[in-house]
Enzyme design. Structure first.
Site, short mmCIF file in Angstrom:
data_model
loop_
_atom_site.label_atom_id
_atom_site.label_comp_id
_atom_site.label_asym_id
_atom_site.label_seq_id
_atom_site.Cartn_x
_atom_site.Cartn_y
_atom_site.Cartn_z
N ASP A 59 0.89 -0.97 0.21
CA ASP A 59 -0.53 -0.06 0.23
C ASP A 59 1.53 1.73 0.59
O ASP A 59 1.85 1.39 1.20
CB ASP A 59 -1.18 0.09 1.75
CG ASP A 59 -2.32 1.01 1.40
OD1 ASP A 59 -1.57 2.25 0.68
OD2 ASP A 59 -2.89 1.29 2.39
N TYR A 152 -7.41 15.69 -8.74
CA TYR A 152 -6.54 14.76 -9.33
C TYR A 152 -5.84 15.13 -10.51
O TYR A 152 -4.41 15.02 -10.52
CB TYR A 152 -7.46 14.28 -10.52
CG TYR A 152 -7.27 12.88 -11.74
CD1 TYR A 152 -6.69 11.66 -10.82
CD2 TYR A 152 -6.80 13.46 -12.43
CE1 TYR A 152 -6.18 10.68 -11.41
CE2 TYR A 152 -6.27 12.02 -13.76
CZ TYR A 152 -5.83 10.78 -12.87
OH TYR A 152 -4.96 9.82 -13.36
N LYS A 156 -1.20 14.88 -10.72
CA LYS A 156 -0.82 14.64 -11.72
C LYS A 156 0.14 15.46 -12.50
O LYS A 156 1.60 15.39 -12.60
CB LYS A 156 -1.63 14.49 -12.77
CG LYS A 156 -2.12 12.84 -12.12
CD LYS A 156 -1.70 11.11 -12.53
CE LYS A 156 -1.90 10.74 -11.95
NZ LYS A 156 -1.72 9.42 -11.94
N1 LIG Z 1 -7.82 5.24 -17.26
C1 LIG Z 1 -7.41 6.01 -17.12
O1 LIG Z 1 -7.91 6.85 -18.05
C2 LIG Z 1 -6.10 6.79 -17.22
C3 LIG Z 1 -6.03 7.82 -17.71
C4 LIG Z 1 -4.39 8.29 -16.87
C5 LIG Z 1 -3.53 8.00 -16.40
N2 LIG Z 1 -4.79 7.28 -15.50
C6 LIG Z 1 -3.31 6.92 -13.93
O2 LIG Z 1 -2.84 5.41 -14.51
C7 LIG Z 1 -3.12 4.75 -13.09
C8 LIG Z 1 -3.26 2.87 -13.12
O3 LIG Z 1 -5.01 3.78 -13.41
P1 LIG Z 1 -5.96 2.64 -14.20
O4 LIG Z 1 -7.07 3.33 -15.37
O5 LIG Z 1 -5.41 1.56 -14.53
O6 LIG Z 1 -7.05 2.70 -12.82
P2 LIG Z 1 -7.66 1.95 -11.59
O7 LIG Z 1 -8.02 -0.14 -12.67
O8 LIG Z 1 -8.30 1.85 -10.39
O9 LIG Z 1 -5.84 1.34 -10.56
C9 LIG Z 1 -5.41 1.93 -10.18
C10 LIG Z 1 -4.95 1.00 -9.30
O10 LIG Z 1 -3.99 1.71 -7.84
C11 LIG Z 1 -4.01 1.08 -7.26
N3 LIG Z 1 -4.01 1.94 -5.75
C12 LIG Z 1 -5.06 2.61 -5.90
N4 LIG Z 1 -4.63 3.20 -4.28
C13 LIG Z 1 -3.53 2.49 -3.50
C14 LIG Z 1 -3.01 2.38 -2.30
N5 LIG Z 1 -2.60 3.04 -1.65
N6 LIG Z 1 -1.70 1.62 -2.56
C15 LIG Z 1 -0.89 1.20 -3.70
N7 LIG Z 1 -2.03 0.37 -4.76
C16 LIG Z 1 -3.51 1.35 -4.75
C17 LIG Z 1 -5.44 0.19 -7.06
O11 LIG Z 1 -5.84 -0.64 -6.31
P3 LIG Z 1 -7.25 -0.84 -5.74
O12 LIG Z 1 -7.79 -2.36 -6.72
O13 LIG Z 1 -6.79 -2.07 -4.10
O14 LIG Z 1 -7.90 0.05 -5.62
C18 LIG Z 1 -5.28 0.12 -8.83
O15 LIG Z 1 -4.12 -1.53 -8.48
C19 LIG Z 1 -3.37 6.08 -12.06
O16 LIG Z 1 -2.12 6.84 -12.11
C20 LIG Z 1 -3.92 6.83 -13.65
O17 LIG Z 1 -4.06 8.20 -12.53
C21 LIG Z 1 -5.25 6.56 -15.83
#
Ligand SMILES: NC(=O)c1ccc[n+]([C@@H]2O[C@H](COP(=O)([O-])OP(=O)(O)OC[C@H]3O[C@@H](n4cnc5c(N)ncnc54)[C@H](OP(=O)(O)O)[C@@H]3O)[C@@H](O)[C@H]2O)c1
Length: 307
Positions: A59, A152, A156
């Site tokens: 975490d 957010y 970033k």
């Molecule tokens: N999807 C998009 O459109 C998008 C666009 C730009 C950037 N991003 C970035 O991509 C990255 C991944 O996001 P995603 O879109 O794949 O969303 P996601 O499916 O919600 O994945 C987020 C991950 O971060 C984990 N997380 C949250 N809090 C945590 C903590 N305290 N310690 C360890 N892990 C933690 C979540 O784990 P849990 O399952 O335990 O919550 C999950 O594994 C993020 O940094 C996000 O800002 C995403």
């Protein structure tokens, strides 16, 4: 190229999980970390490539000393960490006026302070090995602010400055830092609530509802998102390994991923340039007489290409 060892945060879903699978498919080794990942993704250890995969609970909001212990344990698994991917992240939907202090703190705790701590924990190992790449998953929203997603964007944008400052400090040691700034990718849980941790809600204050409707109403968000998550891992892996489209190119500090982020960032840069030009006389009006020249030292240290 010999297989690399990657450590990735936040691998329980979305981009992190896609990266784990993509890296294994390319023949590298992965230490996939996440909250209770050893239980939640235990099935991954049954796959044929499982010798190249390790799962570790992490975490990123835990204290630095806990993150350091986990990283030390991670290094002992395959003998090193070549690439750290700071991927763990969360998003929050709220007007600025209504955001609770806890919600604001929690998004910074994961997106910014989590990445800072994990990077601090990995750097001594990379410095000792005299090689290593620190990857950040930023966002197009680190360049531009969207109403109701401002916190957010804040995290970033801060992460980008961290990645930039880090490159300037570790570049001379032979290490590297890069931030990928994706646009929208629908097949993730980023806009989902977690137990005891709501994603957020439309504004309760009526004054904000018309704007909220204009920004988010009237269209399916998933339909308007062009990013293909199946293509994302290879783009990141290629840049880190200097393969595919990245072959033969200098290592970059910032890479945009997605047509939406590309167009929004281009617009921002053009508009910012217009603003700078329009207000240049005011900008320069505060300069001491005869002191207009800027020293090459300052420009070199501020450059993201010349360091
Ligand atoms: N999807 C998009 O459109 C998008 C666009 C730009 C950037 N991003 C970035 O991509 C990255 C991944 O996001 P995603 O879109 O794949 O969303 P996601 O499916 O919600 O994945 C987020 C991950 O971060 C984990 N997380 C949250 N809090 C945590 C903590 N305290 N310690 C360890 N892990 C933690 C979540 O784990 P849990 O399952 O335990 O919550 C999950 O594994 C993020 O940094 C996000 O800002 C995403």
């Amino acid at each position: 190229m010999a297989p690399l060892v990657w450590l990735i945060t936040g691998c329980t879903s979305g981009i992190g999980l896609a990266l784990v699978n993509g890296i294994l498919a390319r023949g590298d080794k992965v230490i996939a970390t996440g909250r209770n990942i050893t239980t939640r993704l235990a099935h991954l250890k049954d796959a044929p490539s499982s010798d190249s995969l390790a799962l570790l609970d992490l975490d990123v909001t835990d204290p630095l000393s806990t993150v350091q212990s986990t990283v030390t344990q991670a290094v002992s698994i395959f003998g090193c960490i070549d690439v750290l991917v700071n991927n763990a992240g969360k998003s929050k939907l709220s007007s600025i006026e209504e955001a609770s202090e806890d919600a604001v703190r929690s998004i910074f705790d994961v997106n910014l302070f989590g990445a800072i701590k994990t990077t601090q924990a990995v750097l001594p190992h990379m410095r000792a090995a005299k090689k290593g790449t620190v990857v950040f998953i930023g966002a197009g929203l680190g360049w531009v602010s969207m109403p109701f997603l401002t916190h957010y964007s804040l995290t970033k944008a801060s992460l980008t400055m961290f990645a930039e400052g880090l490159q300037k400090e570790i570049g001379p040691l032979g290490l590297r830092s890069v931030i990928f700034e994706p646009g929208g990718f629908a097949e993730t849980r980023l806009a989902e609530s977690r137990e005891g941790d709501p994603f957020g809600a439309p504004p309760q204050i009526e004054d904000y509802l018309p704007l909220f409707g204009k920004v988010f109403g009237g269209k399916s968000l998933a339909d308007s998102i062009p990013g293909d998550i199946a293509k994302l891992p290879d783009a990141i892996i290629d840049v880190v390994k200097g393969e595919g489209l990245a072959k033969g190119r200098p290592f970059p500090l910032r890479v945009l991923l997605g047509s939406d982020t590309l167009d929004a960032v281009r617009q921002k840069i053009n508009e910012q340039t217009q603003l700078i030009d329009t207000w240049e006389d005011v900008t320069l009006s505060v300069v001491k007489e005869g002191r207009r020249e800027t020293g090459p030292w300052l420009l070199k240290n501020c450059s993201i290409l010349k360091n």
